[in-house]
Structure formats: structure tokens, C-alpha cells
Motif scaffolding. Sequence first.
Motif, PDB file in Angstrom:
ATOM      1  N   VAL A  25      23.287 -21.482  12.450  1.00 51.64           N
ATOM      2  CA  VAL A  25      23.182 -21.794  11.006  1.00 51.64           C
ATOM      3  C   VAL A  25      23.485 -23.222  10.880  1.00 51.64           C
ATOM      4  O   VAL A  25      24.374 -23.875  11.487  1.00 51.64           O
ATOM      5  CB  VAL A  25      24.497 -21.164  10.205  1.00 51.64           C
ATOM      6  CG1 VAL A  25      24.500 -21.459   8.762  1.00 51.64           C
ATOM      7  CG2 VAL A  25      24.148 -19.718  10.254  1.00 51.64           C
ATOM      8  N   ALA A  26      22.459 -23.989  10.310  1.00 49.88           N
ATOM      9  CA  ALA A  26      22.657 -25.391  10.079  1.00 49.88           C
ATOM     10  C   ALA A  26      23.673 -26.013   9.031  1.00 49.88           C
ATOM     11  O   ALA A  26      23.745 -25.300   7.961  1.00 49.88           O
ATOM     12  CB  ALA A  26      21.297 -25.705   9.546  1.00 49.88           C
ATOM     13  N   ILE A  27      24.325 -26.965   9.287  1.00 44.29           N
ATOM     14  CA  ILE A  27      25.276 -27.449   8.569  1.00 44.29           C
ATOM     15  C   ILE A  27      25.065 -29.218   8.263  1.00 44.29           C
ATOM     16  O   ILE A  27      24.950 -29.648   9.226  1.00 44.29           O
ATOM     17  CB  ILE A  27      26.765 -27.100   9.009  1.00 44.29           C
ATOM     18  CG1 ILE A  27      26.986 -25.716   9.406  1.00 44.29           C
ATOM     19  CG2 ILE A  27      27.755 -27.854   8.189  1.00 44.29           C
ATOM     20  CD1 ILE A  27      27.332 -24.896   8.402  1.00 44.29           C
ATOM     21  N   LEU A  28      25.184 -29.330   7.390  1.00 46.95           N
ATOM     22  CA  LEU A  28      25.352 -30.667   6.781  1.00 46.95           C
ATOM     23  C   LEU A  28      26.260 -31.090   5.784  1.00 46.95           C
ATOM     24  O   LEU A  28      26.676 -30.593   4.999  1.00 46.95           O
ATOM     25  CB  LEU A  28      23.984 -30.993   6.087  1.00 46.95           C
ATOM     26  CG  LEU A  28      23.480 -32.672   5.972  1.00 46.95           C
ATOM     27  CD1 LEU A  28      22.025 -32.663   5.940  1.00 46.95           C
ATOM     28  CD2 LEU A  28      23.989 -33.194   4.663  1.00 46.95           C
ATOM     29  N   VAL A  29      27.254 -32.104   6.350  1.00 46.80           N
ATOM     30  CA  VAL A  29      28.488 -32.491   5.767  1.00 46.80           C
ATOM     31  C   VAL A  29      28.260 -34.005   5.356  1.00 46.80           C
ATOM     32  O   VAL A  29      27.946 -34.859   5.765  1.00 46.80           O
ATOM     33  CB  VAL A  29      29.699 -32.416   6.978  1.00 46.80           C
ATOM     34  CG1 VAL A  29      31.057 -32.738   6.135  1.00 46.80           C
ATOM     35  CG2 VAL A  29      29.438 -31.159   7.549  1.00 46.80           C
ATOM     36  N   GLU A  30      28.521 -34.076   3.900  1.00 48.66           N
ATOM     37  CA  GLU A  30      28.685 -35.664   3.203  1.00 48.66           C
ATOM     38  C   GLU A  30      30.026 -35.953   3.086  1.00 48.66           C
ATOM     39  O   GLU A  30      30.862 -34.890   2.653  1.00 48.66           O
ATOM     40  CB  GLU A  30      28.025 -35.586   2.004  1.00 48.66           C
ATOM     41  CG  GLU A  30      26.360 -35.138   1.904  1.00 48.66           C
ATOM     42  CD  GLU A  30      25.805 -35.078   0.811  1.00 48.66           C
ATOM     43  OE1 GLU A  30      24.607 -35.005   0.634  1.00 48.66           O
ATOM     44  OE2 GLU A  30      26.490 -34.892  -0.352  1.00 48.66           O
ATOM     45  N   THR A  31      30.306 -37.131   3.664  1.00 44.00           N
ATOM     46  CA  THR A  31      31.817 -37.446   3.625  1.00 44.00           C
ATOM     47  C   THR A  31      31.945 -38.848   2.843  1.00 44.00           C
ATOM     48  O   THR A  31      30.884 -39.669   2.770  1.00 44.00           O
ATOM     49  CB  THR A  31      32.567 -37.642   5.048  1.00 44.00           C
ATOM     50  OG1 THR A  31      31.967 -38.657   5.576  1.00 44.00           O
ATOM     51  CG2 THR A  31      32.184 -36.398   5.783  1.00 44.00           C
ATOM     52  N   ALA A  32      33.114 -39.256   2.240  1.00 41.08           N
ATOM     53  CA  ALA A  32      33.499 -40.507   1.775  1.00 41.08           C
ATOM     54  C   ALA A  32      35.004 -40.770   2.351  1.00 41.08           C
ATOM     55  O   ALA A  32      35.823 -40.110   2.007  1.00 41.08           O
ATOM     56  CB  ALA A  32      33.530 -40.519   0.263  1.00 41.08           C
ATOM     57  N   THR A  33      34.907 -41.956   3.116  1.00 41.13           N
ATOM     58  CA  THR A  33      36.220 -42.207   3.808  1.00 41.13           C
ATOM     59  C   THR A  33      36.501 -43.639   3.741  1.00 41.13           C
ATOM     60  O   THR A  33      35.712 -44.434   3.827  1.00 41.13           O
ATOM     61  CB  THR A  33      35.836 -41.625   5.142  1.00 41.13           C
ATOM     62  OG1 THR A  33      37.344 -41.705   5.627  1.00 41.13           O
ATOM     63  CG2 THR A  33      34.744 -42.150   5.985  1.00 41.13           C
ATOM     64  N   ASP A  34      37.940 -43.786   4.100  1.00 42.94           N
ATOM     65  CA  ASP A  34      38.496 -45.134   4.499  1.00 42.94           C
ATOM     66  C   ASP A  34      39.006 -45.296   5.577  1.00 42.94           C
ATOM     67  O   ASP A  34      39.611 -46.043   6.020  1.00 42.94           O
ATOM     68  CB  ASP A  34      39.659 -45.426   3.340  1.00 42.94           C
ATOM     69  CG  ASP A  34      40.808 -44.335   3.280  1.00 42.94           C
ATOM     70  OD1 ASP A  34      40.571 -43.511   4.031  1.00 42.94           O
ATOM     71  OD2 ASP A  34      41.565 -44.490   2.624  1.00 42.94           O
ATOM     72  N   ASN A  35      38.581 -44.220   6.574  1.00 44.05           N
ATOM     73  CA  ASN A  35      39.004 -44.297   7.891  1.00 44.05           C
ATOM     74  C   ASN A  35      38.019 -43.337   8.609  1.00 44.05           C
ATOM     75  O   ASN A  35      37.968 -42.359   8.814  1.00 44.05           O
ATOM     76  CB  ASN A  35      40.408 -43.549   8.233  1.00 44.05           C
ATOM     77  CG  ASN A  35      41.123 -43.852   9.439  1.00 44.05           C
ATOM     78  OD1 ASN A  35      40.248 -43.603  10.474  1.00 44.05           O
ATOM     79  ND2 ASN A  35      42.242 -43.959   9.609  1.00 44.05           N
ATOM     80  N   THR A  36      36.883 -44.173   9.200  1.00 42.02           N
ATOM     81  CA  THR A  36      35.984 -43.509   9.845  1.00 42.02           C
ATOM     82  C   THR A  36      36.122 -42.731  11.114  1.00 42.02           C
ATOM     83  O   THR A  36      35.789 -41.466  11.332  1.00 42.02           O
ATOM     84  CB  THR A  36      34.657 -44.444  10.040  1.00 42.02           C
ATOM     85  OG1 THR A  36      35.252 -45.393  10.961  1.00 42.02           O
ATOM     86  CG2 THR A  36      33.940 -44.782   8.751  1.00 42.02           C
TER      87      THR A  36
END
Length: 241
Positions: free
Chosen positions: A92-103
Amino acid sequence: MGRAFEFRKERKFKRWTKMAVQFTRIGKDIAIAVKEGGPHPETNSKLRTAIQNGKAVNMPKDRVDAAIKRASDKDMAGYEEFVYEGYAPHGVAILVETATDNTNRTVANVRSYFTKTNGSLGKTGSLDFIFKRVSTFTFDPKEMDIEELELDLIDFGLEDIFVEADEDGNDIAVVHATFEDFGNMQKALEEKGIELRSSKLERIPLSHAQVTEEQALDVNKLLDKLEEDEDVQAVYHNMEE
């Protein structure tokens, strides 16, 4: 009676937890929008979109205003946006979008979720052939003539329009437009006096992975871990529902 009480208590806790995560994500959307285009929604369509989405999940106005005020502070660090791609168990393909102040924290967490559930991270762009980016808008159709509206919106990048039931069983109109025409479609809908319930850029699968009920449980373990992470803004998959 005791079991029923515990069940209701657990459901209420999950509902509040989900709401808290939604508020955090929208707060980040607001911060990113303000940093990019300023604190005034009248002239910042991205901020206007974030505020609309906040209303859709009943985010209190004072929290929205506080998020705008914090983001307007020049000394406040901004968020960086990253996309991670990989596979859950059973292909199963998974794509995750993130927004972070600590990569470093974010990539370490995302990698650990995949690893602990027997999944694997891939390279950026490796799932471009599976997911398509689209602009999605929702609103209350009321007594609107959807067929007539469809004709009016074709010149603004319309790909599809339909009515479905929301989580509460009420009718909700859904508009899909091309990724590039997000701004054009948003403006067209607003000029028609349509009060948008939500508007976002999302990814839809072009192909699906079929799994058994037992295999779906394995995939959902990874999806749950990702959804609960505060650095994660959105999770997409191509598992057949």
C-alpha cells in the motif's frame, strides 16, 4: 452500564484528541500563510483558506486570531514543509505531508513509524505515478442547481462536481479542480456567493491496492501512528476502502 459508560468516555476522548490534532494542523496552515502573504485574509487567499478550514472543524475564533497574531511576530520561527513517501505492509502506497520546526525530529519519527510497522520509506517523487494533486472545495449545496453550476465552472479548471453525504449524513457538494487552478476556482466560487466549508490541495490515488481485512489492520497501524503525529499535516494512501 459500566461498559457503556467506558465506551462513551473512550469515544469522547478520541473525538477531543482528533479535534486537538486538527486545530494544531490548521494553526500551522495559518502560520505558513501569514509568513508567506501577511496577516490580512482579504488580500491573502491562502490565509482565507486556512480560516475557512478552521471554521469547518469548529476551531474557536480566538484560537484563529491568536495563531495569526503569533505568526505575525517577526521573531517567530516559520515551519518548513516536507513530503515523505513510502510503502506500508502489503504494497500500500503512503504519502505524508508535514510542516515542522525541527526536520531531524520529523524525519526520525516518520521513519520509525514505517520501520515499526514493517513498511519502508522511499525517495521523493517515487509515488508520482500513483497520486495526483487536485484542488478540492466543499460547501452546502442547499437548493443549488449542480448541473448549471458545473457549466459555469468549466472555464475555471473544473474536473468534477458531485454531492455526497458528510460524516453526519448531510448533503455536501464537492468540487475537484486542477492543481494549478486552485486560486481561480476559489475566486470563482466566492464571486458566486458560495460560502465554502473547506478548500484544500490534496492527493487522490490513480490506482488502488487491494488488501484483505486482516492486511488492512496492519496498514491502519501505520496510518494511525502517522495521523497522531503533530508534525504531520495530511496522510494519503491507495488502499482500497
